[in-house]
Design a protein around this motif. Structure first.
Motif, PDB file in Angstrom:
ATOM      1  N   ASN A 147       0.692  -1.014  -0.203  1.00 35.34           N
ATOM      2  CA  ASN A 147      -0.185   0.035  -0.076  1.00 35.34           C
ATOM      3  C   ASN A 147       1.179   1.123   0.059  1.00 35.34           C
ATOM      4  OD1 ASN A 147      -2.071  -2.108  -0.325  1.00 35.34           O
ATOM      5  ND2 ASN A 147      -2.924  -1.815   2.716  1.00 35.34           N
ATOM      6  N   GLN A 148       1.985   1.689   1.214  1.00 30.01           N
ATOM      7  CA  GLN A 148       3.152   2.261   0.924  1.00 30.01           C
ATOM      8  C   GLN A 148       3.092   2.391  -0.346  1.00 30.01           C
ATOM      9  OE1 GLN A 148       6.001   1.921   3.480  1.00 30.01           O
ATOM     10  NE2 GLN A 148       7.493   3.168   2.739  1.00 30.01           N
ATOM     11  N   LEU A 149       3.697   1.543  -0.753  1.00 26.39           N
ATOM     12  CA  LEU A 149       4.611   1.839  -2.546  1.00 26.39           C
ATOM     13  C   LEU A 149       3.084   2.063  -3.370  1.00 26.39           C
ATOM     14  CD1 LEU A 149       7.030  -1.185  -2.505  1.00 26.39           C
ATOM     15  CD2 LEU A 149       7.842   1.079  -2.793  1.00 26.39           C
ATOM     16  N   VAL A 150       1.600   1.835  -3.552  1.00 32.29           N
ATOM     17  CA  VAL A 150       1.272   1.872  -4.737  1.00 32.29           C
ATOM     18  C   VAL A 150       0.312   2.742  -4.684  1.00 32.29           C
ATOM     19  CG1 VAL A 150      -1.015   0.854  -5.337  1.00 32.29           C
ATOM     20  CG2 VAL A 150       0.872  -0.967  -4.684  1.00 32.29           C
ATOM     21  N   ASN A 151       0.137   3.520  -3.317  1.00 30.56           N
ATOM     22  CA  ASN A 151      -1.334   4.284  -3.666  1.00 30.56           C
ATOM     23  C   ASN A 151      -0.414   5.432  -3.800  1.00 30.56           C
ATOM     24  OD1 ASN A 151      -3.258   2.977  -1.255  1.00 30.56           O
ATOM     25  ND2 ASN A 151      -1.589   3.528  -0.033  1.00 30.56           N
ATOM     26  N   PRO A 152       0.447   6.617  -3.744  1.00 30.24           N
ATOM     27  CA  PRO A 152       0.870   7.679  -4.729  1.00 30.24           C
ATOM     28  C   PRO A 152       0.687   7.126  -6.575  1.00 30.24           C
ATOM     29  CG  PRO A 152       3.138   7.172  -2.717  1.00 30.24           C
ATOM     30  CD  PRO A 152       2.225   5.949  -3.343  1.00 30.24           C
ATOM     31  N   VAL A 153       1.265   5.874  -6.460  1.00 32.88           N
ATOM     32  CA  VAL A 153       1.081   5.881  -8.408  1.00 32.88           C
ATOM     33  C   VAL A 153      -0.685   5.627  -8.418  1.00 32.88           C
ATOM     34  CG1 VAL A 153       1.535   4.270  -9.987  1.00 32.88           C
ATOM     35  CG2 VAL A 153       3.044   4.797  -8.208  1.00 32.88           C
ATOM     36  N   MET A 154      -1.174   5.143  -7.815  1.00 34.84           N
ATOM     37  CA  MET A 154      -2.756   5.539  -7.773  1.00 34.84           C
ATOM     38  C   MET A 154      -3.382   6.904  -7.933  1.00 34.84           C
ATOM     39  SD  MET A 154      -3.521   2.377  -8.691  1.00 34.84           S
ATOM     40  CE  MET A 154      -5.347   2.606  -8.512  1.00 34.84           C
ATOM     41  N   GLN A 155      -2.373   7.763  -6.900  1.00 31.59           N
ATOM     42  CA  GLN A 155      -3.075   9.144  -6.519  1.00 31.59           C
ATOM     43  C   GLN A 155      -2.898   9.291  -8.430  1.00 31.59           C
ATOM     44  OE1 GLN A 155      -1.533  10.906  -3.263  1.00 31.59           O
ATOM     45  NE2 GLN A 155      -2.899   8.840  -2.180  1.00 31.59           N
ATOM     46  N   LYS A 156      -1.355   9.359  -8.719  1.00 26.05           N
ATOM     47  CA  LYS A 156      -1.563   9.876 -10.104  1.00 26.05           C
ATOM     48  C   LYS A 156      -2.042   9.485 -10.788  1.00 26.05           C
ATOM     49  CE  LYS A 156       2.976   9.970 -13.310  1.00 26.05           C
ATOM     50  NZ  LYS A 156       4.280   8.527 -13.185  1.00 26.05           N
ATOM     51  N   ILE A 157      -2.467   8.063 -11.155  1.00 24.10           N
ATOM     52  CA  ILE A 157      -3.404   7.508 -11.828  1.00 24.10           C
ATOM     53  C   ILE A 157      -5.020   8.571 -12.137  1.00 24.10           C
ATOM     54  CG2 ILE A 157      -4.932   5.746 -13.534  1.00 24.10           C
ATOM     55  CD1 ILE A 157      -2.326   3.549 -12.192  1.00 24.10           C
ATOM     56  N   GLN A 158      -5.107   8.118 -10.922  1.00 30.69           N
ATOM     57  CA  GLN A 158      -6.250   8.570 -11.238  1.00 30.69           C
ATOM     58  C   GLN A 158      -7.075   9.934 -10.876  1.00 30.69           C
ATOM     59  OE1 GLN A 158      -9.310   7.502  -9.293  1.00 30.69           O
ATOM     60  NE2 GLN A 158     -10.181   9.209 -10.352  1.00 30.69           N
ATOM     61  N   LYS A 159      -5.357  11.223 -10.544  1.00 36.32           N
ATOM     62  CA  LYS A 159      -5.805  12.429 -11.392  1.00 36.32           C
ATOM     63  C   LYS A 159      -5.503  12.505 -12.740  1.00 36.32           C
ATOM     64  CE  LYS A 159      -2.531  16.418 -11.462  1.00 36.32           C
ATOM     65  NZ  LYS A 159      -2.810  16.999 -12.479  1.00 36.32           N
ATOM     66  N   ASN A 160      -4.709  11.887 -13.700  1.00 31.12           N
ATOM     67  CA  ASN A 160      -4.323  11.609 -15.524  1.00 31.12           C
ATOM     68  C   ASN A 160      -6.037  11.061 -15.667  1.00 31.12           C
ATOM     69  OD1 ASN A 160      -2.244  12.262 -16.907  1.00 31.12           O
ATOM     70  ND2 ASN A 160      -1.571  11.288 -13.841  1.00 31.12           N
ATOM     71  N   VAL A 161      -7.204  10.451 -15.188  1.00 32.82           N
ATOM     72  CA  VAL A 161      -8.230  10.084 -15.513  1.00 32.82           C
ATOM     73  C   VAL A 161      -8.443  11.337 -15.283  1.00 32.82           C
ATOM     74  CG1 VAL A 161     -10.173   8.137 -14.129  1.00 32.82           C
ATOM     75  CG2 VAL A 161      -8.224   7.824 -14.387  1.00 32.82           C
ATOM     76  N   ASP A 162      -8.985  12.013 -14.054  1.00 34.50           N
ATOM     77  CA  ASP A 162     -10.019  12.886 -14.260  1.00 34.50           C
ATOM     78  C   ASP A 162      -9.396  14.236 -15.463  1.00 34.50           C
ATOM     79  OD1 ASP A 162     -10.588  11.870 -11.340  1.00 34.50           O
ATOM     80  OD2 ASP A 162      -9.359  13.158  -9.980  1.00 34.50           O
ATOM     81  N   ASP A 163      -8.510  14.245 -15.381  1.00 38.24           N
ATOM     82  CA  ASP A 163      -8.148  15.672 -16.100  1.00 38.24           C
ATOM     83  C   ASP A 163      -8.391  14.928 -17.188  1.00 38.24           C
ATOM     84  OD1 ASP A 163      -6.616  16.769 -14.795  1.00 38.24           O
ATOM     85  OD2 ASP A 163      -4.701  16.043 -15.135  1.00 38.24           O
ATOM     86  N   VAL A 164      -8.460  13.746 -17.915  1.00 38.58           N
ATOM     87  CA  VAL A 164      -8.548  12.730 -19.636  1.00 38.58           C
ATOM     88  C   VAL A 164     -10.389  12.918 -19.337  1.00 38.58           C
ATOM     89  CG1 VAL A 164      -9.276  10.757 -20.465  1.00 38.58           C
ATOM     90  CG2 VAL A 164      -6.934  11.021 -20.088  1.00 38.58           C
ATOM     91  N   ALA A 165     -11.200  12.774 -18.563  1.00 42.08           N
ATOM     92  CA  ALA A 165     -12.639  13.305 -18.520  1.00 42.08           C
ATOM     93  C   ALA A 165     -13.517  14.333 -18.979  1.00 42.08           C
ATOM     94  CB  ALA A 165     -13.128  12.419 -17.142  1.00 42.08           C
ATOM     95  N   LYS A 166     -12.228  15.453 -18.133  1.00 38.64           N
ATOM     96  CA  LYS A 166     -12.870  16.586 -18.471  1.00 38.64           C
ATOM     97  C   LYS A 166     -11.833  17.069 -19.309  1.00 38.64           C
ATOM     98  CE  LYS A 166     -11.609  17.830 -13.306  1.00 38.64           C
ATOM     99  NZ  LYS A 166     -11.526  18.031 -12.552  1.00 38.64           N
ATOM    100  N   GLU A 167     -10.916  16.540 -20.072  1.00 35.42           N
ATOM    101  CA  GLU A 167     -10.905  17.277 -21.839  1.00 35.42           C
ATOM    102  C   GLU A 167     -11.419  17.010 -22.719  1.00 35.42           C
ATOM    103  OE1 GLU A 167      -6.957  16.132 -21.826  1.00 35.42           O
ATOM    104  OE2 GLU A 167      -6.027  18.104 -20.403  1.00 35.42           O
ATOM    105  N   ASN A 168     -12.580  15.196 -22.348  1.00 33.55           N
ATOM    106  CA  ASN A 168     -13.207  14.475 -23.377  1.00 33.55           C
ATOM    107  C   ASN A 168     -14.404  14.562 -23.115  1.00 33.55           C
ATOM    108  OD1 ASN A 168     -10.666  13.457 -25.391  1.00 33.55           O
ATOM    109  ND2 ASN A 168     -10.212  12.999 -23.038  1.00 33.55           N
TER     110      ASN A 168
END
Length: 213
Positions: free
Chosen positions: A125-146
């Protein structure tokens, strides 16, 4: 004068009728169209550059835990063998002391087994959580842009009934997310096992309990 009053009354009646007719019309809100997309967060995670490092670190910690378990087990087996070999010559006091030592060591091993899975999961969890937050941010950006109103996670219901039972491929935003993060798009999008730590590998069978004679 009388004719003017009649004409005014007719005008008011007609105007009131029009207002009443408009009031009876159903109200239709000009809602924006709903656009639904989906992706697979686990699949994106597995193809992130950080994924290899996460797997390596989990493997290293699991190997360390297995080594600790083996050392503790060997210590227990050696002391148990020495106890069984010499117990006939031991006094009651020494025998009881040796048995207490073996029981304490066995308890430590059992506690180690119980804690090893938690340690691995916490590390993951310690290793994965920052990566998942990064992915989530980009999912949010893609959703808004499209213009996506909602985005589903395709593997959210894995193991039971999936959340999304059917969706057209053109609504799959996975490649858009990869592009947004400048991550090479995998050649084939196939379902892959979760990148979860194998906690069972750090839990070998516990030594047999000691027996009092």
């Amino acid at each position: 004068m009388k004719n003017k009053l009649i004409a005014l009354a007719v005008t008011l009646l007609l105007g009131g009728s029009q207002v009443w007719a408009q009031a009876q019309q159903p109200v239709t809100a000009s809602a924006a169209p709903v656009k639904i997309g989906y992706t697979n967060m686990e699949y994106i995670l597995q193809n992130m550059p950080e994924s290899k490092d996460i797997t390596n670190q989990i493997t290293i910690q699991r190997t360390q835990l297995e080594k600790q378990f083996q050392d503790m087990s060997k210590e227990f087996q050696d002391k148990l063998a020495a106890y069984e070999k010499g117990q006939a010559q031991m006094s009651d006091l020494i025998r009881a002391d040796k048995e207490k030592e073996l029981q304490g060591l066995q308890q430590r091993i059992q506690e180690f087994q119980a804690n090893s899975s938690t340690q691995l999961q916490n590390k993951y969890n310690q290793l994965v959580n920052p990566v998942m937050q990064k992915i989530q941010k980009n999912v949010d950006d893609v959703a808004k842009e499209n213009g996506y109103t909602f985005v589903f996670n395709l593997d959210a219901g894995s193991g039971t009934i999936p959340v999304l039972l059917y969706a057209p491929e053109e609504n799959n935003i996975t490649d858009l997310v990869f592009k947004k993060m400048n991550v090479p798009i995998p050649s084939k999008q196939a379902a892959q096992p979760a990148t979860q730590p194998n906690t069972n590998a750090a839990k070998p069978a516990a030594p047999a309990p000691t027996k009092k004679n």
